[in-house]
Design a protein around this motif. Structure first.
Motif, PDB file in Angstrom:
ATOM      1  N   TYR A  17      21.439 -45.269-136.424  1.00 46.84           N
ATOM      2  CA  TYR A  17      22.362 -46.020-135.565  1.00 46.84           C
ATOM      3  C   TYR A  17      21.720 -46.273-134.220  1.00 46.84           C
ATOM      4  O   TYR A  17      21.230 -45.349-133.564  1.00 46.84           O
ATOM      5  CB  TYR A  17      23.673 -45.245-135.382  1.00 46.84           C
ATOM      6  N   LEU A  18      21.709 -47.539-133.805  1.00 47.41           N
ATOM      7  CA  LEU A  18      21.150 -47.949-132.523  1.00 47.41           C
ATOM      8  C   LEU A  18      22.286 -48.114-131.534  1.00 47.41           C
ATOM      9  O   LEU A  18      23.219 -48.893-131.757  1.00 47.41           O
ATOM     10  CB  LEU A  18      20.381 -49.262-132.695  1.00 47.41           C
ATOM     11  N   GLU A  19      22.222 -47.380-130.427  1.00 45.88           N
ATOM     12  CA  GLU A  19      23.293 -47.388-129.428  1.00 45.88           C
ATOM     13  C   GLU A  19      22.804 -48.037-128.139  1.00 45.88           C
ATOM     14  O   GLU A  19      21.790 -47.647-127.579  1.00 45.88           O
ATOM     15  CB  GLU A  19      23.743 -45.949-129.148  1.00 45.88           C
ATOM     16  N   ARG A  20      23.542 -49.048-127.683  1.00 45.56           N
ATOM     17  CA  ARG A  20      23.175 -49.766-126.464  1.00 45.56           C
ATOM     18  C   ARG A  20      24.145 -49.528-125.310  1.00 45.56           C
ATOM     19  O   ARG A  20      23.801 -49.799-124.163  1.00 45.56           O
ATOM     20  CB  ARG A  20      23.115 -51.271-126.735  1.00 45.56           C
ATOM     21  N   GLU A  21      25.348 -49.081-125.604  1.00 48.50           N
ATOM     22  CA  GLU A  21      26.361 -48.899-124.562  1.00 48.50           C
ATOM     23  C   GLU A  21      25.946 -47.784-123.612  1.00 48.50           C
ATOM     24  O   GLU A  21      25.711 -46.650-124.036  1.00 48.50           O
ATOM     25  CB  GLU A  21      27.720 -48.587-125.174  1.00 48.50           C
ATOM     26  N   ILE A  22      25.882 -48.105-122.306  1.00 51.82           N
ATOM     27  CA  ILE A  22      25.389 -47.143-121.325  1.00 51.82           C
ATOM     28  C   ILE A  22      26.251 -45.895-121.275  1.00 51.82           C
ATOM     29  O   ILE A  22      25.758 -44.792-121.026  1.00 51.82           O
ATOM     30  CB  ILE A  22      25.284 -47.794-119.925  1.00 51.82           C
ATOM     31  N   THR A  23      27.554 -46.037-121.539  1.00 56.66           N
ATOM     32  CA  THR A  23      28.435 -44.876-121.501  1.00 56.66           C
ATOM     33  C   THR A  23      28.096 -43.873-122.608  1.00 56.66           C
ATOM     34  O   THR A  23      28.352 -42.677-122.466  1.00 56.66           O
ATOM     35  CB  THR A  23      29.911 -45.296-121.638  1.00 56.66           C
ATOM     36  N   SER A  24      27.531 -44.372-123.704  1.00 60.21           N
ATOM     37  CA  SER A  24      27.121 -43.493-124.804  1.00 60.21           C
ATOM     38  C   SER A  24      25.689 -43.004-124.639  1.00 60.21           C
ATOM     39  O   SER A  24      25.351 -41.888-125.041  1.00 60.21           O
ATOM     40  CB  SER A  24      27.249 -44.225-126.146  1.00 60.21           C
ATOM     41  N   VAL A  25      24.836 -43.838-124.025  1.00 61.42           N
ATOM     42  CA  VAL A  25      23.427 -43.501-123.891  1.00 61.42           C
ATOM     43  C   VAL A  25      23.196 -42.523-122.741  1.00 61.42           C
ATOM     44  O   VAL A  25      22.345 -41.628-122.840  1.00 61.42           O
ATOM     45  CB  VAL A  25      22.586 -44.777-123.689  1.00 61.42           C
ATOM     46  N   ARG A  26      23.940 -42.681-121.641  1.00 61.04           N
ATOM     47  CA  ARG A  26      23.696 -41.858-120.448  1.00 61.04           C
ATOM     48  C   ARG A  26      23.751 -40.361-120.736  1.00 61.04           C
ATOM     49  O   ARG A  26      22.875 -39.611-120.278  1.00 61.04           O
ATOM     50  CB  ARG A  26      24.688 -42.224-119.342  1.00 61.04           C
ATOM     51  N   PRO A  27      24.740 -39.841-121.502  1.00 64.31           N
ATOM     52  CA  PRO A  27      24.737 -38.397-121.797  1.00 64.31           C
ATOM     53  C   PRO A  27      23.498 -37.941-122.564  1.00 64.31           C
ATOM     54  O   PRO A  27      23.023 -36.824-122.364  1.00 64.31           O
ATOM     55  CB  PRO A  27      26.013 -38.210-122.632  1.00 64.31           C
ATOM     56  N   LEU A  28      22.957 -38.817-123.430  1.00 63.45           N
ATOM     57  CA  LEU A  28      21.752 -38.457-124.175  1.00 63.45           C
ATOM     58  C   LEU A  28      20.544 -38.389-123.251  1.00 63.45           C
ATOM     59  O   LEU A  28      19.690 -37.505-123.385  1.00 63.45           O
ATOM     60  CB  LEU A  28      21.499 -39.480-125.285  1.00 63.45           C
ATOM     61  N   VAL A  29      20.472 -39.310-122.288  1.00 61.37           N
ATOM     62  CA  VAL A  29      19.370 -39.290-121.317  1.00 61.37           C
ATOM     63  C   VAL A  29      19.448 -38.021-120.477  1.00 61.37           C
ATOM     64  O   VAL A  29      18.440 -37.346-120.238  1.00 61.37           O
ATOM     65  CB  VAL A  29      19.422 -40.536-120.416  1.00 61.37           C
ATOM     66  N   ARG A  30      20.646 -37.672-120.027  1.00 62.80           N
ATOM     67  CA  ARG A  30      20.822 -36.456-119.219  1.00 62.80           C
ATOM     68  C   ARG A  30      20.421 -35.213-120.024  1.00 62.80           C
ATOM     69  O   ARG A  30      19.715 -34.339-119.524  1.00 62.80           O
ATOM     70  CB  ARG A  30      22.288 -36.341-118.772  1.00 62.80           C
ATOM     71  N   ALA A  31      20.850 -35.167-121.274  1.00 55.31           N
ATOM     72  CA  ALA A  31      20.520 -34.017-122.116  1.00 55.31           C
ATOM     73  C   ALA A  31      19.016 -33.944-122.375  1.00 55.31           C
ATOM     74  O   ALA A  31      18.443 -32.849-122.452  1.00 55.31           O
ATOM     75  CB  ALA A  31      21.288 -34.104-123.435  1.00 55.31           C
TER      76      ALA A  31
END
Length: 279
Positions: free
Chosen positions: A239-253
């Protein structure tokens, strides 16, 4: 209309491609000759793709995207072509690799297996051979997956390569794949990767315990416009996710993961210890 062939888009991805091409062409009020002029292909070629008698090519798919104004959207003919060509791959993965080839920064985390961009051909082939023995894919599909991986790696070795950050769970470097000699070459490949000026290699040791934020592979891409997207996989689907609200927590983690993982120097030392057979 007398010779019009009825299409069944559910019969195969190739048939779905052709049926969609016809549907969009007719929605625009174009004959095959009209579309052929826009795309730079003969009307016979367009007809053969529409009816499934000819496989679409990458150039054909991109030309169709230009003709219909689909370039850069989420539902391109190019994406459909990649899914046809790489039917042995998880849904969504070919699209992700297309973005990866153009990214400025690539962040990888993997559990249990060396990430694809860092694999040797021998290591990758051993993994796919295991799938063949279990009956989950054919030998032809295994070969296709390995060749796709080599193409993926070549796309990252461009004149201005991206920054590649790789964090490997300790299980990746301790799980033997391809026999002792094959694993030795794979570990050496990791050491070579760590020496490159555009890379960073870290190991997330078992000792991290519950501090490790991910339990499955995670890929993060930073594109030229600084947009960030994520790709994650289940056992059966990508699954490719582009929505920043979903991606930002992954970047932080991911940043938290890098902070808690071993440094590159410590990671290289651990890899060398494993190569020497020491705990």
């Amino acid at each position: 209309m007398l010779n019009r062939k009825e299409l069944n888009p559910d019969s195969s991805p190739q048939a779905a491609f052709g049926a969609r091409l016809r549907r969009l062409r007719e929605a625009h009020g174009w004959k095959q000759e009209d579309l052929s002029k826009l795309m730079g292909f003969s009307s016979g070629h367009v007809s053969a793709v529409e009816t499934g008698r000819k496989m679409p090519s990458l150039r054909f798919s991109r030309s169709a995207d230009v003709a219909f104004g689909l370039t850069g959207t989420a539902d391109t003919f190019e994406r459909a072509y990649l899914e046809i060509r790489h039917g042995a791959l998880l849904e969504g993965f070919p699209e992700y690799v297309g973005y990866e080839a153009r990214a400025e920064e690539v962040r990888l985390f993997e559990v249990g297996l060396i990430p694809g961009p860092l694999q040797t051909r021998e290591y990758a082939a051993a993994i796919e051979a295991g799938h063949v023995r279990r009956g989950s894919i054919t030998a032809e599909q295994a070969a296709e997956r390995v060749e796709f991986l080599i193409e993926r790696q070549a796309a990252l070795a461009r004149s201005q390569p991206p920054l590649v950050f790789a964090v490997l769970d300790e299980s990746c470097i301790r799980r033997p794949i391809g026999g002792p000699e094959g694993m030795e070459r794979q570990l050496c490949r990791l050491l070579e990767f760590a020496e490159q000026p555009n890379t960073s290699l870290q190991v997330a040791p078992y000792a991290m315990g519950e501090q490790r934020p991910f339990n499955r592979s995670v890929n993060l891409l930073t594109l030229t416009d600084r947009a960030v997207m994520a790709y994650v996989e289940s056992q059966t689907q990508g699954y490719l996710e582009r929505e920043i609200t979903s991606v930002r927590p992954l970047v932080r983690a991911y940043h938290q993961l890098q902070t808690e993982a071993l440094s590159q120097a410590e990671s290289v030392a651990m890899i060398n210890q494993i190569r020497k057979g020491t705990p």
